[in-house]
Design an enzyme around this catalytic site. Structure first.
Site, PDB file in Angstrom:
ATOM      1  N   GLU A 471       3.986  54.010 -39.823  1.00 44.27           N
ATOM      2  CA  GLU A 471       4.356  52.862 -40.752  1.00 44.27           C
ATOM      3  C   GLU A 471       3.519  51.526 -40.073  1.00 44.27           C
ATOM      4  O   GLU A 471       2.625  51.028 -40.786  1.00 44.27           O
ATOM      5  CB  GLU A 471       5.796  52.863 -40.872  1.00 44.27           C
ATOM      6  CG  GLU A 471       6.361  51.897 -41.769  1.00 44.27           C
ATOM      7  CD  GLU A 471       7.840  52.008 -41.962  1.00 44.27           C
ATOM      8  OE1 GLU A 471       8.446  51.087 -42.428  1.00 44.27           O
ATOM      9  OE2 GLU A 471       8.591  52.926 -41.529  1.00 44.27           O
ATOM     10  N   GLU A 743      16.083  50.467 -33.674  1.00 42.95           N
ATOM     11  CA  GLU A 743      16.446  50.201 -35.437  1.00 42.95           C
ATOM     12  C   GLU A 743      17.716  50.427 -35.824  1.00 42.95           C
ATOM     13  O   GLU A 743      17.988  49.816 -36.866  1.00 42.95           O
ATOM     14  CB  GLU A 743      15.222  51.325 -35.953  1.00 42.95           C
ATOM     15  CG  GLU A 743      15.412  51.221 -37.630  1.00 42.95           C
ATOM     16  CD  GLU A 743      14.115  52.094 -38.331  1.00 42.95           C
ATOM     17  OE1 GLU A 743      13.987  51.703 -39.444  1.00 42.95           O
ATOM     18  OE2 GLU A 743      13.761  53.069 -37.718  1.00 42.95           O
TER      19      GLU A 743
END
Length: 862
Positions: A471, A743
């Site tokens: 990502e 996260e």
């Protein structure tokens, strides 16, 4: 004491940069800091001079501008002299007078260099002759001669892909991942390097390697390659000036040769393969005779993109970490623990038989059994492979890739692997550290450490969401949530100046802002609330942090287009359509039989951010003197808030979503009638208490949670949340051994198992936004919007008995602000330092005091 000791000028900058090499504006802006041992020192006037060479400027000769100006402005003073010329270096210095009648000595002479104009490029883009489908990195070479006495030599270089440039066998800079990642289809950065001391009289050699990078490599989702183009290219121009006044230019052109070097493959997600047996000895140095066997380059078309000077700080090497330990896992694998989750690569020393293959795999965590874990990297291989040449000691480090890791698994290493053979190197954008924050609580100090390292790892040229999996994109929601904290920890003025250009460039024609910047996810109208609002939030935050109107001037049209886009999709002033991420990764228990998941209506969230962006646009219009827009959007804001009340609030102030995030956003953005706000804050507190003093907020609610509690008189609850050690909380990951921000609140569950591997990064800075509250409320260091950039400071610590001391420093554009307190015998004892040419208001429970520069001590009953 002589006048020079009383007053001095330091830290000279042009456009936020020290000695910048490529200024594009015709009127660059100058800043400096003032040092004085005398309290209440303000600048009363300054003298500034700009000249063509360093020697004569000290004599006040050969000047292009000199001015004596009354006033206390010492930041971002606009050049107002003769026209500045492309590619030319200028020197400047300043001296100041203060309000005590002192005059400083002239500062040391600093320089700035003007960028190269579009019409001054004579170099040609070059590429390999065949179709550029090889995974290997091409290497380009060019010999040239210097036959006169050299005065200066400047290299202007960029690439489609990434480049590493060398002269006579040596790297020409300590910059990595150049030319950086921008919206390549709109603009491509070039870099400038001073190579005067590198060149020799006689023959010299350029050697340049190219990698795929973001331009051509795998980026985004769905195994996407060649997003910006399918061909790597090089553009290089060397401008040589001799002492006799003549000049010469050496360009990339048809005369260059190329071959393929030892980098067999290089990809940001997957890593690098380097075969030392394929090295071509001496290829980048003089005396190499084999280039007659090399291929001739071809000229490639220029392309529509604009070449622009580098606006932000380059990526450089920073901290190095020796192996904390080397061990065998239960699975029998050899793993190195560096003790810190970081972003960069490993330098490996090895010696073995030719063809020996050593594989380095990267991971952030180990399983609860102690085994190497990479499932959360998804499809990213994150492997660097080194193939040894003949039996000689070699040192390997990658060139065009980076990894996020704490642990490295090493396979195929010849002989015994010792700590001396492996060193982890952190790479990130070269931002000066500006903030320090320490308390009496070790867990809070580790939280601050984790916030800083989350920023370092994810501020690698663009503000990425995460640095390890497939990502590593510039997610806008993460960036806006963290921007204020980022500006406390580091000088991000240049970093966000650069990135905001891409926000503006990749904004869609209808005003929508893509989810990631630079946008590699394709055109979409899915402008999500709290993500796309980056268009208004970061320009305003940076203006307040640095006092730089240019953030607003540069981005104003983008800000306005974004608000107008929302208005174009809203119905009856309600933004209740379209795709929204909502309060991303909010608290969701696995077994939700009681309906306790903290789901917040996405359109309620959207309406609050519609109001917030409109308010920030009004703020910017006020600063820039756009009074028609102030009137227009003030009316719109009233209608937005009225629509919110009608749609999402009962007459007594209850919201359709009774979540922490709903009340936080409604209170933070002043969506509720004033007489109902205190009751709504009470509901927020009741919710928090109902969850056992735990937060349930996600990416959008978390940054404002403690701010709202403190603002409405519930500072004790904010501290309860901050100091909470069980899941979900900020300190839970700390207790679980985190060295960066996760996260997810429960990236590692209490039983040691992992959250869903599809989306579970252990280096994701968004929840580190609590750092903003820690600096502002615990330490009490606050900027003031109506006198931004810490020209005026508010020192207002709000201590709580849960910690007994806190100290913070912030290096502002005026100098160091310090606030340090401790609790003793029922007293708050506070030390405050304010830099020269700034002032402050100190607010404590039983006193308010206006102070000027200097160091002060206060006591207050609590």
């Amino acid at each position: 004491m002589t006048y020079a000791q009383k007053l001095s000028v330091i830290d000279l900058k042009v456009e936020h940069l020290k000695n910048p090499m490529a200024i594009e504006t015709a009127n660059p802006r100058f800043s400096w800091k003032i040092i004085s041992p005398i309290k209440n020192t303000l600048q009363s006037s300054y003298e500034i001079r700009v000249g063509k060479n360093k020697a004569s400027i000290n004599l006040g000769k050969d000047l292009v501008w000199e001015a004596t100006v009354s006033g206390d402005q010492s930041v971002l003073i606009k050049y107002n002299g003769a026209a500045l010329h492309s590619k030319r270096r200028y020197f400047w210095q300043v001296r100041v007078k203060d309000n005590h009648g002192n005059t400083s000595a002239w500062s040391d002479a600093h320089f700035f260099q003007m960028g190269i104009g579009a019409m001054d490029w004579s170099a040609k883009w070059i590429k390999v002759a065949e179709t550029d489908t090889s995974a290997r990195s091409p290497i380009f070479r060019k010999e040239f001669s210097i036959n006169k006495k050299l005065k200066s030599a400047m290299v202007y270089v960029t690439a489609k892909g990434l480049y590493e440039a060398r002269i006579n066998g040596q790297r020409i800079s300590d910059t990595y991942f150049a030319p950086g990642w921008t919206s390549y289809k709109n603009h491509l950065q070039y870099q400038v390097y001073d190579v005067t001391t590198v060149l020799k009289n006689g023959i010299n050699v350029f050697g340049v390697s190219l990698g795929n990078g973001w331009y051509k490599g795998r980026i985004g989702f769905g195994n996407q390659h060649n997003f910006y183009g399918d061909t790597r290219g090089l553009l290089l121009q060397l401008l040589v000036e001799y002492t006799d006044g003549t000049t010469e230019t050496i360009n990339s052109d048809e005369s260059w040769k190329y071959a393929y070097g030892p980098i067999m493959a290089s990809d940001i997600y997957d890593g690098e393969i380097y075969d030392a047996r394929m090295e071509i000895a001496g290829w980048d140095n003089i005396g190499f005779k084999e280039d007659n066997k090399w291929n001739n380059v071809r000229i490639m078309e220029k392309g529509p993109e604009k070449l622009v000077a580098m606006a932000g700080p380059p990526v450089k090497k920073h901290e190095q970490f020796k192996a904390l330990k080397i061990f065998k896992t239960p699975a029998g694998e050899t793993v190195v623990d560096f003790g810190q989750n970081l972003v960069g690569w490993v330098m490996l020393k090895a010696k073995g038989a030719a063809g020996t293959k050593i594989t380095l795999s990267h991971a952030e965590v180990l399983t609860k059994e102690g085994n190497f874990y990479t499932t959360n990297l998804r499809s990213a291989k994150a492997q660097d492979i080194y193939i040894l040449k003949e039996n000689t000691a070699q040192i390997f480090e990658p060139h065009f890739t980076f990894q996020g890791f704490r642990y490295v698994k090493i396979e195929g290493y010849p002989g015994e692997l010792t700590p001396e053979n492996v060193t982890a190197v952190a790479l990130y954008s070269a931002m000066e550290t500006t903030g320090k924050f320490v308390t009496s609580n070790a867990l809070l100090n580790q939280l601050q450490h984790n916030i800083q390292w989350g920023q370092k790892g994810n501020f690698l040229d663009v503000p990425t969401d995460c640095p390890q999996r497939d990502e590593r994109l510039g997610w806008t929601g993460d960036a806006q949530a963290f921007a204020n904290t980022a500006a406390y920890n580091m000088d991000v003025s240049g970093f966000f100046t650069k990135w905001l250009k891409d926000v503006k460039a990749d904004q869609l024609p209808n005003g929508a802002i893509p989810h990631v910047i630079p946008n590699v996810l394709g055109a979409n109208d899915g402008a999500s609330a709290g993500w796309a609002d980056v268009a208004t939030i970061i320009p305003w935050d940076m203006y307040v942090a640095y006092g730089d109107r240019q953030f607003l001037e540069n981005q104003y049209e983008s800000m306005r287009k974004w608000v107008d886009y929302i208005s174009s999709t809203a119905k009856n002033n309600l933004w209740n359509s379209g795709f929204h991420f909502g309060d991303w990764l909010f608290y969701r228990p696995n077994d939700d039989n009681d309906g306790r998941a903290a789901v917040t209506d996405k359109y309620l969230i959207a309406q609050t951010f519609y109001a917030h962006s409109t308010q920030l646009l009004i703020n910017a219009a006020n600063v820039l003197g756009k009074q028609e827009d102030v009137a227009k959007y003030s009316t719109l804001l009233t209608n937005i808030k009225s629509a919110f009340v009608r749609e999402y609030m009962t007459p007594t102030g209850r919201l359709v979503s009774g979540t922490q995030t709903a009340y936080v956003l409604a209170l933070q953005f002043d969506m509720l009638p004033e007489q109902l706000r205190a009751a709504c804050a009470d509901r927020l507190v009741a919710n928090i208490r109902d969850y056992g003093n735990h937060l349930t907020t996600g990416f959008l609610g978390t940054p404002y949670l403690c701010h709202v509690l403190t603002r409405f008189g519930h500072n004790d609850v904010a501290y309860d949340l901050l100091m909470q050690e069980s899941y979900p909380s900020w300190l839970y990951p700390v207790k679980m051994g985190a060295t960066t921000i996760w996260e997810r609140w429960d990236g590692i569950k209490p039983d040691g198992s992992f959250q869903t591997p599809d989306m579970n990064s252990y280096n994701h800075y968004a929840y580190g936004a609590i750092g903003d509250w820690m600096y502002r409320t615990i330490a009490g260091i606050n900027s003031v919007a109506d006198n931004p950039g810490y020209k005026a400071v508010v020192i207002a610590p709000k201590p709580n008995g849960k910690i007994t001391s806190a100290s913070a420093e912030l290096e502002t554009v005026y100098g160091t602000v310090k606030s340090a307190w401790k609790l003793e015998n029922g007293l708050l004892k506070l030390e405050v330092s304010i830099p020269a040419n700034s002032k402050a208001k100190v607010i404590l429970p039983d006193l308010t005091r206006e102070i000027g520069s200097g160091t002060y001590y206060f006591e207050s009953k609590i």
